[in-house]
Enzyme design. Sequence first.
Site, mmCIF file in Angstrom:
data_model
loop_
_atom_site.group_PDB
_atom_site.id
_atom_site.type_symbol
_atom_site.label_atom_id
_atom_site.label_comp_id
_atom_site.label_asym_id
_atom_site.label_seq_id
_atom_site.Cartn_x
_atom_site.Cartn_y
_atom_site.Cartn_z
ATOM 1 C CB CYS A 10 17.328 28.683 20.390
ATOM 2 S SG CYS A 10 16.413 27.669 21.851
ATOM 3 C CE LYS A 64 20.296 29.679 23.485
ATOM 4 N NZ LYS A 64 19.167 28.668 23.874
ATOM 5 C CG HIS A 66 21.797 28.647 20.023
ATOM 6 N ND1 HIS A 66 20.607 28.000 20.207
ATOM 7 C CD2 HIS A 66 22.641 27.490 19.386
ATOM 8 C CE1 HIS A 66 20.592 26.642 19.709
ATOM 9 N NE2 HIS A 66 21.680 26.477 19.560
ATOM 10 C CG HIS A 156 16.963 26.506 26.995
ATOM 11 N ND1 HIS A 156 17.575 25.117 27.046
ATOM 12 C CD2 HIS A 156 16.531 26.913 25.979
ATOM 13 C CE1 HIS A 156 17.446 24.745 25.729
ATOM 14 N NE2 HIS A 156 17.015 25.828 24.986
ATOM 15 C CG ASP A 220 14.500 31.565 22.659
ATOM 16 O OD1 ASP A 220 13.680 31.292 23.473
ATOM 17 O OD2 ASP A 220 15.749 31.200 22.762
ATOM 18 C CG ASN A 221 11.560 28.585 22.193
ATOM 19 O OD1 ASN A 221 13.022 28.677 21.771
ATOM 20 N ND2 ASN A 221 11.284 28.339 23.334
ATOM 21 C CE LYS A 242 13.281 24.905 22.642
ATOM 22 N NZ LYS A 242 14.321 24.892 23.526
#
Length: 522
Positions: A10, A64, A66, A156, A220-221, A242
């Site tokens: 992330c 989000k 992060h 997620h 994001d991954n 991931k």
Amino acid sequence: MNNYYVSPICTPTRGALMSGRHPIHTGLQHSVIFASQTYGLPLNITIMPQWFQKLGYRTHMVGKWHLGMFAEQYLPTLRGFESHYGYYQGCEDYFDHTYEADLEYWGLDWRRNLDVLRNETNLYSTDLFTKEAVSIISNHNVSEPLFLYLPHQAVHSGNTEGDPLQAPQSYVDRFPHIQNYHRRLFAGMMAALDDSVGSVVAALKSRGMMENSIIMFTTDNGGPANGFDANAANNFPLRGVKATLWEGGVRGVGFINSALLQKTGYVSEEMFHVCDWLPTLYRAAGGDPSEMENLDGYDLWDMLSKDTKSKRIEILHNIDPKGKFGGLQVGDYKILVGDVGMSWDDWYPPWQSPADSVLLHVNNSRSFHRNGLGAHVPNHHIAKTSVEDLVKVFHMGLESRIADIPYDMLKANYPTVDMEKIKSRPKRSYVHGNTPVRIECGSKPFNASTSCEPTKSPCLFHIPSDPCEYYNIADQNKDLVISLLVRLNQYAMTMVPPLNTPVDPAGNPKYHNGTWVPWVTL
């Protein structure tokens, strides 16, 4: 976008998206921001909303973050966003909005701007984010340009000590044909996300904004498949999950939709990295990317708009000096060095039967090899001193965090092949036609699990013909391995140290009325 790459986790991806810089140049290359660690995306970097503000854009964020929250200066509303509705940490419960770093660090992480919200318990985050995004669009003054960043929580995992996969029952009930309970929950989460995208598009159309909008969608991954993070995602037939440098960890899901594109309806096979979005979108909005300093990203707006060849010819997947591994693709060839995710290096089909989430998918070939129960083709490790020395140089660079060996010296001491030949590849794209984009890998060879052990010797794959990373061709292409190792070392010389810090007990929510809030004054 069928040749699109992100970081394997992330925080690094989000930092690259916002800054246009690779994580090795922002200090975010190792792991993610966790609990009350005291670091974030460096404050001396101008990020995406700040650039758009220079062009007169109104800037809003929903979802989000992060990218750091230990001090107020790191928060989105102090880094270019006029408003933020959402949460700061990496994950949380979808309904009660608490984040559990572990059982000792557990607290509410839900706010509007800087104000903690305590009255939205039992309301599903995907629905709340959708409502907020639609409200922003509905109340926007259409005479002004708008930048809306909507990083959803879905899909997620939630808190691993709670219910990691969560969706309203009405969404789960859409998928009675999926027998595996966890996979059915995951499908419900995805359906809620899909409806959210539809609601945002409908809002744009209702305000007459759609014809002058650009919608960019990205992961994001790679997916946390086969129970990784207690999730039920699917990367199959790609290898890995991931947090690995296998294709399943770094090959991203992405698309762009806009009436401003000169050509539409096609699948691009051109190389694109997540750090390319900042200069690309800034240019599309009328900005001049040459104003941006120290970018790793390229302005690829013309490539996307006109379906032309990409300026990008290589992608650094990562160099992690703490984990002591790295991965790089130049043109069609990908090299892996070190432990790039050997605990999760399998090919994991999506869970289907009810028992899959208990038994998990295991690779029989690897199990047989480890237990000595079956014959296999041995992995002939590269024995040339030059390759071994280059690997040593790479690890020396990781030990010192920034390698202190001039590239010219490496090039003089080790033979190389023509890098332009490695980099060159024909432009490929095709009309989408509303049919799924499929990855074809052919039959998996019996030694696929054992032919690559990058902790012992570098592995080399030809990605266009082998996207599933079945065939390690390092032994047959040692000159190419040398060239890619030289290039990897060259990147290592530019790396900054990871910013990771220990968890600071002072940030524990129990000291802040049960909430995750900034606790450090800068």
